[in-house]
Each structure stands twice: as C-alpha cells, then as structure tokens.
Design an enzyme around this catalytic site. Structure first.
Site, short mmCIF file in Angstrom:
data_model
loop_
_atom_site.label_atom_id
_atom_site.label_comp_id
_atom_site.label_asym_id
_atom_site.label_seq_id
_atom_site.Cartn_x
_atom_site.Cartn_y
_atom_site.Cartn_z
CG ASP A 176 -1.95 -1.16 1.22
OD1 ASP A 176 -2.42 -1.57 -0.02
OD2 ASP A 176 -2.44 -1.52 2.50
CE LYS A 177 -0.22 8.61 -0.48
NZ LYS A 177 -1.31 9.58 -0.76
#
Length: 345
Positions: free
Chosen positions: A153-154
């Site tokens: 994820d970011k």
C-alpha cells in the site's frame, strides 16, 4: 485493459474498458449508479450518471441509463474513449532505493507515501513511473503493469521485488501465487495482545457498506471473498500498543490491516480502518497529547514490509533481504517504549 471495436459506417472509434463487474447471484435489484459507487474507488454519483448519459455503461453489451436496476449475473462494463490513465505511463526521474540488482530482477525499498502503480487519482509519482524511467523493456504482469510482481500500500514502507525479464516475471509470480515466497512485516497495533503468537484465517473481500475498506467474511458469508492467512508474533509489548511481526501466507489487499482489525487490534494510525483514533488507554489529557504526538511523528499506518525471500529465477539460489524499520516508525516505537515504562501497574 481490453479494447472494443465499435466501428460503424459513420465512425471509427475505439472504446477502452475501464471497469468490469460480474454481479453476484444474490444481488438485490439496485440502481446501477448506486451499484457502481460501491465498487469504483473515488467515483462520484455525478460522474457515473454522466458516463451513463454518454452511453458508456454497458450491461450485457447494451448501453444502459443510470436508473437501470442491476440483476444477478449481469455483466457490467464501463467503456470510455481514452485508455485508463494508469496505462498512460510517463517515465519520471524519481530516485529509487535499490537494495539488490542483477540482470533479471531488482529489489527496492519503497518509501512511505509512494504509490506503487498509477490509478485511483494517483497518475504520477508512482514506483512504476520511476521504474520505466530507469529501466527499459520491463515485462508486463497480468495487469499490464511493468515489472510488478507484487505490491504494498501507499503508506506502507518496505521491500518489493521487480522483474526485469519475462522469465523472471513468470517465475517470481508463480512463487507468490504458490505461497513459497517469504514476507515478514512489522506493525504497531492498538491494544495489548493476549497471545504471544497466533494465526488469523478468514476470507477477505470488499466491505459491502464501505467501498474503501476490505473486510473478513464470516458465518453465512464465509465463502465470499478470497482465502487469507496471516501468522503473527509479538515482538514487544508497549503498554497500550503492541509491536508485532506478521508473516503472510497469502497476499490479499490490505490483508494485515484487515486481519488485525478483525481480531481487535487495528493498526496504529490506520485512518482507513479507524486506527487514527485512541482505541486503547486512558482518558487523561496528557495521554491524548502523547498519542497526538505519536500520530504526528508517524502520519501513516504503522506497517513496514521488513523482510522478503524468494528463489532466484535463474540461479535457483534462495535470496533473502531485510530492511531497517524507517525513521518515522522507529521514533513512534521509541516514544511508546518510553511511555510504557511509566505506566503504573
């Protein structure tokens, strides 16, 4: 991405598939604009209705209006005149933290805040934008994303392996699919875990009421979603939070974040899953100030992809990599460690 030839005598336009959905057998009648809002991230009802008005939403290969009621097993596609932005890749000169590289693969340490691939409003500044700048002719994965074998994820930091050849892409992808790759994450979670170690099992899929979250399906819905298994072990107890190691057997979207919340230990400062609030501790204002300071030090979910292991696709050698916990997360751990020593029994 697929393209559709919609040529007629009057026009020669090509439409590009941006989204495709197969409606579940148990779906109740629901307006298609509402249905799509629950399934397309960052979509607004106005945008969906505009797309329907333009004839861009197809059900069973026929354009429909926004008031169409979806039925079980309907095949829904959103077709537009331009390719999805995530396929319009612009090379960008973004520095990469490369921890290993040879002729067929590389391992990068992704910084928190960097999106792995374009999409959902992030069309530049991603890891892939950087990769296509620094490397030529990267192989596409099954989703047409150059070099990408897996993702994180970011706001998760840590290690990713990138394939530089078709053979490496195939070989590495099989290892991840067959669960033979090794991945360990470290996380700070809310609460003092009762058990020193354990396993969380439960199918993960999109939350039926919150389109931005995934969830664990139970009871009558247990067969929905995709199987997911997370093994966890306590590293250090820090009062009202716990530092844990999580090893993945599967790689579902948000898997650790969802599984930890499911067992009552939401990741610290995980805004999407409610961890940005005080979930454990006291009501004292000094405590609230302390937690707020921790949130400022670590302005993201407390999750780091620390170790990565796999078999080299050419040499057959087992490679293993370890990355240090990043500074923001280490500062947060240090703060909690210091606080925990002053908690009265």
């Amino acid at each position: 991405m697929t393209t559709v030839d919609t040529s007629t005598d009057e026009q020669d336009d090509e439409l590009f598939e941006h989204h495709a959905f197969s409606v579940d057998k148990g779906q109740n009648p629901l307006r298609i604009d509402k249905y799509l809002m629950n399934r397309i991230e960052n979509a607004t009802r106005n945008k969906i209705q505009a797309a329907a008005k333009d004839g861009s939403i197809y059900v069973n290969d026929t354009p429909v209006k926004s008031n169409y009621k979806v039925k079980p097993l309907d095949q829904i596609r959103v077709l537009l005149e331009h390719p999805p932005y995530e396929f319009l890749l612009t090379p960008e000169d973004i520095p990469l933290d490369i921890v290993y590289e040879d002729d067929v693969l590389l391992v990068v340490n992704k910084q928190p805040g960097m999106v792995v691939h374009p999409g959902h409003g992030n069309y530049s500044g991603t890891l892939i934008n950087a990769l296509v700048f620094h490397f030529d002719n990267l192989p596409n994965n099954s989703s047409d994303r150059p070099g990408l074998v897996h993702r994180i994820d970011k706001d998760t930091s840590g290690l990713l392996v990138i394939a530089k050849t078709e053979q490496a892409m195939t070989h590495l992808s099989k290892q991840f699919f067959n669960k033979t790759s090794e991945r360990e994450y470290v996380a700070i979670v809310w609460g003092n875990m009762v058990e020193d170690e354990g396993t969380v099992e439960g199918n993960i899929g999109r939350h039926p009421k919150n389109r931005l979250q995934n969830t664990v399906f139970e009871g009558d819905d247990a067969d929905k979603g995709k199987p997911a298994v997370t093994h966890y072990k306590v590293i250090e107890r820090l009062g009202y939070v716990t530092l844990v190691s999580c090893k993945l057997e599967t790689g579902r979207t948000h898997q650790i974040r969802v599984h930890m919340k499911h067992i009552g230990h939401t990741l610290f400062n995980d805004e999407r899953y409610g961890g940005e609030r005080i979930l454990k501790g006291t009501t004292f204002s000094k405590y609230k100030q302390f937690v707020d300071n921790c949130f400022k030090v670590l302005p993201r979910q407390a999750l780091h992809a620390k170790t990565l292991g796999f078999v080299h696709p050419v040499t057959g050698e087992h490679l293993s990599f370890d990355s240090p916990v990043p500074e923001d997360m280490q500062q947060c751990i240090d703060k909690w460690r210091n606080y925990a020593t002053h908690i009265e029994e």
